[in-house]
Design a protein around this motif. Sequence first.
Motif, PDB file in Angstrom:
ATOM      1  N   ILE A 118      35.547  50.688  12.122  1.00 50.58           N
ATOM      2  CA  ILE A 118      36.869  50.431  12.704  1.00 50.58           C
ATOM      3  C   ILE A 118      37.968  50.812  11.712  1.00 50.58           C
ATOM      4  CG2 ILE A 118      38.429  48.590  13.478  1.00 50.58           C
ATOM      5  CD1 ILE A 118      36.007  47.182  14.658  1.00 50.58           C
ATOM      6  N   LYS A 128      39.434  54.457  11.452  1.00 48.05           N
ATOM      7  CA  LYS A 128      40.241  55.044  12.520  1.00 48.05           C
ATOM      8  C   LYS A 128      41.486  55.706  11.921  1.00 48.05           C
ATOM      9  CE  LYS A 128      37.643  53.774  15.956  1.00 48.05           C
ATOM     10  NZ  LYS A 128      36.987  54.753  16.837  1.00 48.05           N
ATOM     11  N   THR A 152      44.689  56.000  12.827  1.00 45.61           N
ATOM     12  CA  THR A 152      46.005  55.344  12.853  1.00 45.61           C
ATOM     13  C   THR A 152      45.851  53.832  12.824  1.00 45.61           C
ATOM     14  OG1 THR A 152      46.100  55.249  15.273  1.00 45.61           O
ATOM     15  CG2 THR A 152      46.953  57.256  14.217  1.00 45.61           C
ATOM     16  N   GLY A 181      47.451  51.774  14.713  1.00 44.06           N
ATOM     17  CA  GLY A 181      47.360  51.295  16.092  1.00 44.06           C
ATOM     18  C   GLY A 181      45.926  51.284  16.593  1.00 44.06           C
ATOM     19  N   ASP A 182      45.190  52.338  16.283  1.00 45.31           N
ATOM     20  CA  ASP A 182      43.778  52.380  16.700  1.00 45.31           C
ATOM     21  C   ASP A 182      42.962  51.298  16.010  1.00 45.31           C
ATOM     22  OD1 ASP A 182      44.302  54.500  18.347  1.00 45.31           O
ATOM     23  OD2 ASP A 182      43.760  56.028  16.857  1.00 45.31           O
ATOM     24  N   LYS A 235      43.774  47.958  17.617  1.00 46.97           N
ATOM     25  CA  LYS A 235      43.181  47.907  18.953  1.00 46.97           C
ATOM     26  C   LYS A 235      41.690  47.613  18.881  1.00 46.97           C
ATOM     27  CE  LYS A 235      42.583  50.666  23.146  1.00 46.97           C
ATOM     28  NZ  LYS A 235      42.860  51.977  23.801  1.00 46.97           N
ATOM     29  N   GLU A 236      40.993  48.295  17.974  1.00 45.33           N
ATOM     30  CA  GLU A 236      39.550  48.079  17.841  1.00 45.33           C
ATOM     31  C   GLU A 236      39.236  46.682  17.309  1.00 45.33           C
ATOM     32  OE1 GLU A 236      37.097  49.979  18.786  1.00 45.33           O
ATOM     33  OE2 GLU A 236      38.423  51.545  19.566  1.00 45.33           O
TER      34      GLU A 236
END
Length: 433
Positions: free
Chosen positions: A10, A13, A15, A17-18, A21-22
């Motif tokens: 995770i 990622k 960014t 934001g990603d 989110k994860e």
Amino acid sequence: MVLVSVFLEILRKPTIGDVLKELMIFIAPLWIAVIVGVLVGWAWKPKWANIGREMMIDCSVSKDSTPSSSDSSSTSFNLISSLNSIKFLLPSCISWITDDEAQSDPFSLPPTVDSNCSSSQIPKGKTSFVTNEDLEHFVNLVEEKDGGPAWIHMMDCSTPTMFYQAWQRDLEAGPTEYRSRTVFEDTTPEMVRDFFWDDEFRPKWDNMLVSAATMEECPTTGTMVVHWVRKFPFFCSDREYVFGRRIWESGRAYYCVTKGVPYGSVPRKNKPRRVDLYYSSWLIRAVESRKGDGQLTACEVLLFHHEDMGIPWKIAKVGVRQGMWGTVKKIDPGLRAYQKERTSGNTLSHCAFMAQINSKISADYLRSFESKSNNSSELETHNSSEKPSGKNIPKLLVVGGAIALACSFDRGLLTKAVIFGVARRFANIGKRL
């Protein structure tokens, strides 16, 4: 190792934001599992989990075996169970809180409860459970001369045959108190009096009443000691009430006083939980119909109610406000069904018969309570005026100085807010000196 690898993946990622989110997707199932586990664990909590708490309670109870009960010296209103008990309570989604705060009791033997009004008589010479002092307190509530805070209006609601108003107020200590005014069209004070007293008929319109039994009664004054068990929402144990009730009659006005009383013959149990602080009283009298025909064909009920159900008072207040009208509007159909049954010639129940045994009082006797209240208020005003005036800080002067000081600074809203807050604190201190 699997969780660590997933977590590292995770973090790789591209960014932020990603990554967030994860992480949310990763953590959400864990929190859901924790919450479900806590709820399931609480629902099936083993008996040994309460052993320590029960031992502590046993020790405290052994010092004083007589359960304490708070005599209601404050007012209230009500709403509920025909205005006899708070019926709507809380939404089921928060009602589990009450059991978390409930005390377990050292007594395990349940009281004998019947669905009828069979009872024993109160021995002669025994102190009455509901006295003239309780009547005086209730009269002062009705006349709004009890010295409590002002009532705050809550709602006005109506149906074709019923008009309803409600108020509330908060004291420095104790549960919220409620006051209501209900006008029923096309009925008599005597019919409404019997309706609220009739525990045999009540289950037909009050689906929260599990059982009711009259423990003692006085054939001279009509005083009764009654035991109720009421059903509460899911995740919340039932509540039991032991209260005394009595009716005074002045003309066609009926002062019906009901309050919780200590009663050793009904031992406490872990469930249902005992409600000690309970007060619910009505003034029932004939009034002019809302039809405007000038006839006294309607009946007014002024109700004062408060009780400590073992629910945090602020939470209970929200539940009461949300469920009040939905509960109260069910009373009117119950009253109409009761009228129909009585006019059909059915046998009068024992509880309704007891409602017709009243203590007669005169209007002069009621006015004597009012004069006593006026004298006490005048004495209080006189004593307060004797306080040295030199210690009083004029509130207007303090606030005015704060305004001038705040306007002289150009430091933004935060500075002004701080100055006003300090000024208000000093003004409050000045009032207490």
